[in-house]
Design a protein around this motif. Structure first.
Motif, PDB file in Angstrom:
ATOM      1  N   GLU A   1      -1.166 -10.864  -0.427  1.00  0.00           N
ATOM      2  CA  GLU A   1      -0.694 -10.319   0.853  1.00  0.00           C
ATOM      3  C   GLU A   1      -0.667  -8.799   0.734  1.00  0.00           C
ATOM      4  O   GLU A   1       0.019  -8.239  -0.126  1.00  0.00           O
ATOM      5  N   ILE A   2      -1.439  -8.137   1.594  1.00  0.00           N
ATOM      6  CA  ILE A   2      -1.529  -6.683   1.578  1.00  0.00           C
ATOM      7  C   ILE A   2      -0.659  -6.135   2.703  1.00  0.00           C
ATOM      8  O   ILE A   2      -0.863  -6.468   3.872  1.00  0.00           O
ATOM      9  N   VAL A   3       0.311  -5.297   2.350  1.00  0.00           N
ATOM     10  CA  VAL A   3       1.295  -4.819   3.321  1.00  0.00           C
ATOM     11  C   VAL A   3       1.276  -3.293   3.373  1.00  0.00           C
ATOM     12  O   VAL A   3       1.395  -2.627   2.336  1.00  0.00           O
ATOM     13  N   ALA A   4       1.125  -2.738   4.574  1.00  0.00           N
ATOM     14  CA  ALA A   4       1.243  -1.294   4.772  1.00  0.00           C
ATOM     15  C   ALA A   4       2.712  -0.955   5.015  1.00  0.00           C
ATOM     16  O   ALA A   4       3.386  -1.630   5.792  1.00  0.00           O
ATOM     17  N   PRO A   5       3.243   0.080   4.370  1.00  0.00           N
ATOM     18  CA  PRO A   5       4.672   0.371   4.483  1.00  0.00           C
ATOM     19  C   PRO A   5       5.028   1.113   5.765  1.00  0.00           C
ATOM     20  O   PRO A   5       4.205   1.833   6.330  1.00  0.00           O
TER      21      PRO A   5
ATOM     22  N   LEU B   1       3.436  -5.727  -6.569  1.00  0.00           N
ATOM     23  CA  LEU B   1       2.694  -4.517  -6.922  1.00  0.00           C
ATOM     24  C   LEU B   1       2.805  -3.498  -5.800  1.00  0.00           C
ATOM     25  O   LEU B   1       2.983  -3.870  -4.630  1.00  0.00           O
ATOM     26  N   ALA B   2       2.675  -2.235  -6.155  1.00  0.00           N
ATOM     27  CA  ALA B   2       2.594  -1.181  -5.151  1.00  0.00           C
ATOM     28  C   ALA B   2       1.545  -0.175  -5.589  1.00  0.00           C
ATOM     29  O   ALA B   2       1.321   0.035  -6.791  1.00  0.00           O
ATOM     30  N   ILE B   3       0.909   0.428  -4.606  1.00  0.00           N
ATOM     31  CA  ILE B   3       0.020   1.559  -4.870  1.00  0.00           C
ATOM     32  C   ILE B   3       0.850   2.823  -4.715  1.00  0.00           C
ATOM     33  O   ILE B   3       1.532   3.023  -3.712  1.00  0.00           O
TER      34      ILE B   3
ATOM     35  N   LEU C   1       0.839  -1.188   0.000  1.00  0.00           N
ATOM     36  CA  LEU C   1       0.000   0.000   0.000  1.00  0.00           C
ATOM     37  C   LEU C   1       0.882   1.250   0.000  1.00  0.00           C
ATOM     38  O   LEU C   1       2.083   1.185   0.265  1.00  0.00           O
ATOM     39  N   ASP C   2       0.266   2.389  -0.269  1.00  0.00           N
ATOM     40  CA  ASP C   2       1.010   3.645  -0.225  1.00  0.00           C
ATOM     41  C   ASP C   2       1.071   4.213   1.187  1.00  0.00           C
ATOM     42  O   ASP C   2       1.896   5.075   1.486  1.00  0.00           O
ATOM     43  N   TRP C   3       0.190   3.727   2.059  1.00  0.00           N
ATOM     44  CA  TRP C   3       0.073   4.255   3.419  1.00  0.00           C
ATOM     45  C   TRP C   3      -0.722   3.240   4.217  1.00  0.00           C
ATOM     46  O   TRP C   3      -1.020   2.156   3.731  1.00  0.00           O
TER      47      TRP C   3
ATOM     48  N   ALA D   1       7.457   6.230   1.128  1.00  0.00           N
ATOM     49  CA  ALA D   1       8.332   6.361  -0.037  1.00  0.00           C
ATOM     50  C   ALA D   1       8.872   5.009  -0.497  1.00  0.00           C
ATOM     51  O   ALA D   1       9.424   4.900  -1.596  1.00  0.00           O
ATOM     52  N   ASP D   2       8.710   3.974   0.325  1.00  0.00           N
ATOM     53  CA  ASP D   2       9.337   2.682   0.048  1.00  0.00           C
ATOM     54  C   ASP D   2       8.653   1.818  -1.021  1.00  0.00           C
ATOM     55  O   ASP D   2       9.349   1.122  -1.782  1.00  0.00           O
ATOM     56  N   PRO D   3       7.312   1.750  -1.090  1.00  0.00           N
ATOM     57  CA  PRO D   3       6.670   0.762  -1.975  1.00  0.00           C
ATOM     58  C   PRO D   3       7.160   0.730  -3.418  1.00  0.00           C
ATOM     59  O   PRO D   3       7.487  -0.353  -3.926  1.00  0.00           O
ATOM     60  N   PRO D   4       7.247   1.863  -4.129  1.00  0.00           N
ATOM     61  CA  PRO D   4       7.742   1.773  -5.508  1.00  0.00           C
ATOM     62  C   PRO D   4       9.165   1.230  -5.586  1.00  0.00           C
ATOM     63  O   PRO D   4       9.498   0.475  -6.502  1.00  0.00           O
TER      64      PRO D   4
END
Length: 312
Positions: free
Chosen positions: A54-58, A75-77, A26-28, A62-65
């Motif tokens: 699997e849905i992961v909150a960062p 994938l990242a949002i 996720l983005d947040w 700034a990390d997901p991409p």
């Protein structure tokens, strides 16, 4: 009968079909912006598509991409404006789907403050969180009123947009979302209003998108993921009350006042066809960034975004 019983026993003994695993960053933290994804997870739409998501909150938004670019997530949002810059900086990323298909960002001001229209920004302080794109957005807004960045003071308030606006540290903010910060201001005892970017002459863009590493991604798997997200959006539209209950039950704080109002303010802003790619929208934003001096040349859309279904 004996043959039927034997067949039934064999079916029970057979292992379940393995689900394809997919990690989404996720983005947040989880919030109503992610509603179709949460609905798809809770209603079993991902399972129906043969996926184990699997849905992961960062820990850091700034990390997901970067994690997707490094092959540590599928994938990242993230956000269309930032994607353009990240690709130009050399990150191996492509937009493969859309979650929120319109801007949520706005220039936020206080109802009782000194700024009521763009022209009022002259000599004022504007708070921001992320350098680069947000200055470009403000510059374009100012241009519509015959102003430039030299006519304002840009103040980095980190992520404290609402407190900075309410305290008078700044007269306006860029980077706050119309579906969240407006409610935050009210809950904090103030009243805000948004100057909508797309109504002030800026090019429309997709606020939230799904990105993947084109060299590592599985287009067929991503297409199934996007189909499940599309089912989540359809379920929200067809069964709004039930969808709200399903979403709120996903985590304890999703039923608080802020998230309840954000649900209502976000509803209807999601992409009805997440896989669909608007080439013109990405081409126009590349040109916007070029004119703003943030990129050296406008690249073809296929270097920024793609439809994974076209690559199956």
């Amino acid at each position: 009968m004996k043959h039927l019983l034997t067949a039934a026993l064999l079916a029970l003994a057979s292992p379940a079909v393995a689900q394809d695993k997919l990690t989404l960053m996720l983005d947040w933290f989880v919030n109503p912006d992610h509603a179709p994804v949460v609905i798809a997870q809770e209603r079993g739409f991902f399972t129906d598509a043969g996926l184990e998501v699997e849905i992961v909150a960062p820990a850091d938004p700034a990390d997901p991409p970067k994690l997707v670019a490094a092959g540590q997530a599928d994938l990242a949002i993230t956000y269309q404006p930032q994607l353009h810059l990240q690709v130009h900086e050399g990150l191996p990323l492509r937009r493969v789907g859309t979650l929120v298909a319109m801007p949520l960002n706005c220039l936020m001001v206080r109802v009782d403050g000194p700024v009521q229209e763009v022209a009022d920004l002259k000599g004022r302080r504007i708070g921001y969180s992320v350098a680069g794109v947000e200055q470009a957005l403000v510059s374009a807004l100012l241009k519509s009123a015959g102003l430039t960045l030299d006519d304002v003071e840009m103040v980095n308030v980190n992520w404290s947009l609402t407190p900075a606006l309410l305290s008078g540290q700044v007269d306006a903010t860029i980077g706050g979302y119309r579906n969240f910060e407006m409610t935050q201001i009210r809950l904090a005892g103030g009243e805000g209003r948004c100057l909508f970017l797309e109504e002030e002459g800026l090019p429309a863009y997709d606020e939230l998108i799904f990105v993947a590493n084109p060299d590592r991604m599985d287009p067929e798997r991503i297409s199934r993921f996007l189909s499940a997200v599309e089912r989540g959006t359809q379920f929200m539209l067809n069964h709004p009350e039930e969808a709200r209950e399903v979403f709120a039950a996903h985590a304890p704080d999703l039923s608080d006042e802020l998230n309840t109002q954000a649900w209502a303010d976000t509803f209807g802003r999601f992409a009805l066809s997440p896989a669909a790619l608007d080439h013109g929208r990405y081409r126009r934003f590349e040109q916007f960034l070029l004119e703003a001096g943030l990129i050296d040349e406008a690249w073809p859309v296929d270097r920024i975004a793609l439809d994974p279904g076209a690559r199956e």
